[in-house]
Design an enzyme around this catalytic site. Structure first.
Site, PDB file in Angstrom:
ATOM      1  N   LYS A 263     -67.147  53.284  21.053  1.00 50.08           N
ATOM      2  CA  LYS A 263     -65.712  53.183  21.319  1.00 50.08           C
ATOM      3  C   LYS A 263     -65.029  53.185  19.949  1.00 50.08           C
ATOM      4  O   LYS A 263     -64.754  52.129  19.374  1.00 50.08           O
ATOM      5  CB  LYS A 263     -65.442  51.890  22.098  1.00 50.08           C
ATOM      6  CG  LYS A 263     -64.114  51.875  22.801  1.00 50.08           C
ATOM      7  CD  LYS A 263     -64.054  50.757  23.827  1.00 50.08           C
ATOM      8  CE  LYS A 263     -62.636  50.468  24.255  1.00 50.08           C
ATOM      9  NZ  LYS A 263     -61.966  51.553  24.959  1.00 50.08           N
TER      10      LYS A 263
HETATM   11  C1  LIG Z   1     -62.872  56.674  27.256  1.00 47.21           C
HETATM   12  C2  LIG Z   1     -63.144  55.479  28.118  1.00 47.21           C
HETATM   13  N1  LIG Z   1     -64.005  55.585  29.141  1.00 47.21           N
HETATM   14  C3  LIG Z   1     -64.282  54.539  29.930  1.00 47.21           C
HETATM   15  C4  LIG Z   1     -63.692  53.304  29.745  1.00 47.21           C
HETATM   16  C5  LIG Z   1     -64.038  52.146  30.616  1.00 47.21           C
HETATM   17  O1  LIG Z   1     -64.780  51.197  29.917  1.00 47.21           O
HETATM   18  P1  LIG Z   1     -64.732  49.652  30.264  1.00 47.21           P
HETATM   19  O2  LIG Z   1     -65.015  49.536  31.722  1.00 47.21           O
HETATM   20  O3  LIG Z   1     -65.812  49.061  29.457  1.00 47.21           O
HETATM   21  O4  LIG Z   1     -63.386  49.155  29.914  1.00 47.21           O
HETATM   22  C6  LIG Z   1     -62.776  53.157  28.686  1.00 47.21           C
HETATM   23  C7  LIG Z   1     -62.139  51.859  28.431  1.00 47.21           C
HETATM   24  O5  LIG Z   1     -62.582  51.123  27.592  1.00 47.21           O
HETATM   25  C8  LIG Z   1     -62.505  54.265  27.863  1.00 47.21           C
HETATM   26  O6  LIG Z   1     -61.638  54.146  26.837  1.00 47.21           O
END
Ligand SMILES: Cc1ncc(COP(=O)(O)O)c(C=O)c1O
Length: 316
Positions: free
Chosen positions: A157
């Site tokens: 991320k």
């Molecule tokens: C690109 C992306 N995909 C998926 C997610 C979902 O991840 P999470 O459930 O850990 O928030 C996020 C959010 O963080 C994201 O930015």
């Protein structure tokens, strides 16, 4: 943006308006940062951070993947976050830790530039709106493909990677939709601009696998477990674009958005949230708010010694 009093910055609690960086900070120029989006919820037992340790773990791994040496341990980050919520009187809200390369060098191999860390927490309501959570949103498959694992690291991320999400989100908003669905470089369904994707087909829950360049969403993982516990079959496999149109139900999961049904995709109506989506959403909301005994272990309760903690209602 709803502000609060303090931000944690390299080990100190500083006033919100004083949490600043130099304009030549490396991350500002190249996106060399990694971050998390986390939520805290008000529960009967006090404020609780949903799957806090998993988020800090992903933050640490994202940092490692981009050669950013974390100057604080997971436990230090966790404790600082608890203290931040306490000091700001936040009973619930969105938490944003960011680890980034700071000021010191603008070379690309800038190992001598320091690693800075901030943690902010503030009120933030449902990202795709409460109406969207209840009745579903309209989404559009983006003309932009999700970043390829051949060029970047979908599992991380990382700040710079979000230019990809921003292009897709902007395109969908300008076209009058609420969210974008990105395909992976092969043309299979990947995820939303900030959410993972699920569809229901023949009563089974289907979601794209890791090789489809997804972010390994913490809410995705939670929904998979909840669905299995409720007796659903969950399949992680590639999804063809047209399967979105043929789906019985479709929804997105993510920390900011929580669980949001999709009622229309590329102008194909899917309708009001279906039975599976509604059941999963109800259980998931119970888990987030500490009302599901079986998922209490997902909550990191913040100790609040005095009862004076403010009750801040997130902005809608
Ligand atoms: C690109 C992306 N995909 C998926 C997610 C979902 O991840 P999470 O459930 O850990 O928030 C996020 C959010 O963080 C994201 O930015």
């Amino acid at each position: 943006m709803d502000t609060v009093d303090l931000i944690w910055h390299n080990g100190e609690f500083v006033a919100w308006e004083d949490a600043q960086v130099h304009v030549l900070s490396h991350a500002l120029h190249y996106g060399t940062g990694v971050f998390e989006g986390i939520r805290a919820y008000e529960t009967e037992r006090g404020p609780a951070i949903f799957r806090h340790r998993e988020h800090i773990d992903r933050l640490t791994k994202s940092a490692e993947l981009y050669y950013l040496e974390m100057p604080y341990s997971a436990e230090e980050i966790r404790e600082a976050t608890h203290e931040l919520l306490r000091r700001n009187g936040l009973a619930s809200g969105y938490i944003r830790p960011l680890v980034f390369r700071g000021y010191g060098s603008l070379g690309l191999y800038a190992t001598d530039a320091p690693i800075d860390v901030i943690i902010a927490a503030f009120p933030w309501g449902a990202y795709l709106g409460e109406e969207g959570q209840r009745h579903g949103i309209r989404a559009k498959v983006s003309s932009w493909r999700r970043i390829s694992p051949a060029g970047l690291i979908p599992h991380a991320k990382a700040s710079g990677q979000y230019l990809n999400s921003i292009l897709a989100k902007t395109e969908s908003q300008k076209a009058g939709y609420e969210e974008a669905i990105l395909l992976d470089e092969r043309g299979f369904v990947c995820e939303g601009s900030g959410e993972n994707v699920f569809i229901v087909r023949d009563g089974e829950l289907v979601t794209p696998p890791h090789v489809a360049a997804i972010l390994d969403g913490i809410n995705r993982k939670s929904i998979i477990q909840i669905a299995r516990d409720l007796g659903y079959t969950v399949v992680e496999r590639d999804i063809a674009r047209a399967e979105l149109y043929l789906a019985e139900e479709m929804f997105l999961t993510g920390t900011a958005a929580e669980l949001v049904p999709v009622r229309e995709i590329d102008d194909h109506p899917l309708g009001e949230p279906g039975e599976v989506t509604r059941q999963l959403q109800a259980k998931f909301m119970d888990a987030l708010h500490g009302r599901a005994e079986e998922y209490l272990e997902w909550l990191d309760f913040v100790e609040v010694p005095d009862e004076s903690i403010g009750r801040i209602t997130p902005a809608a």
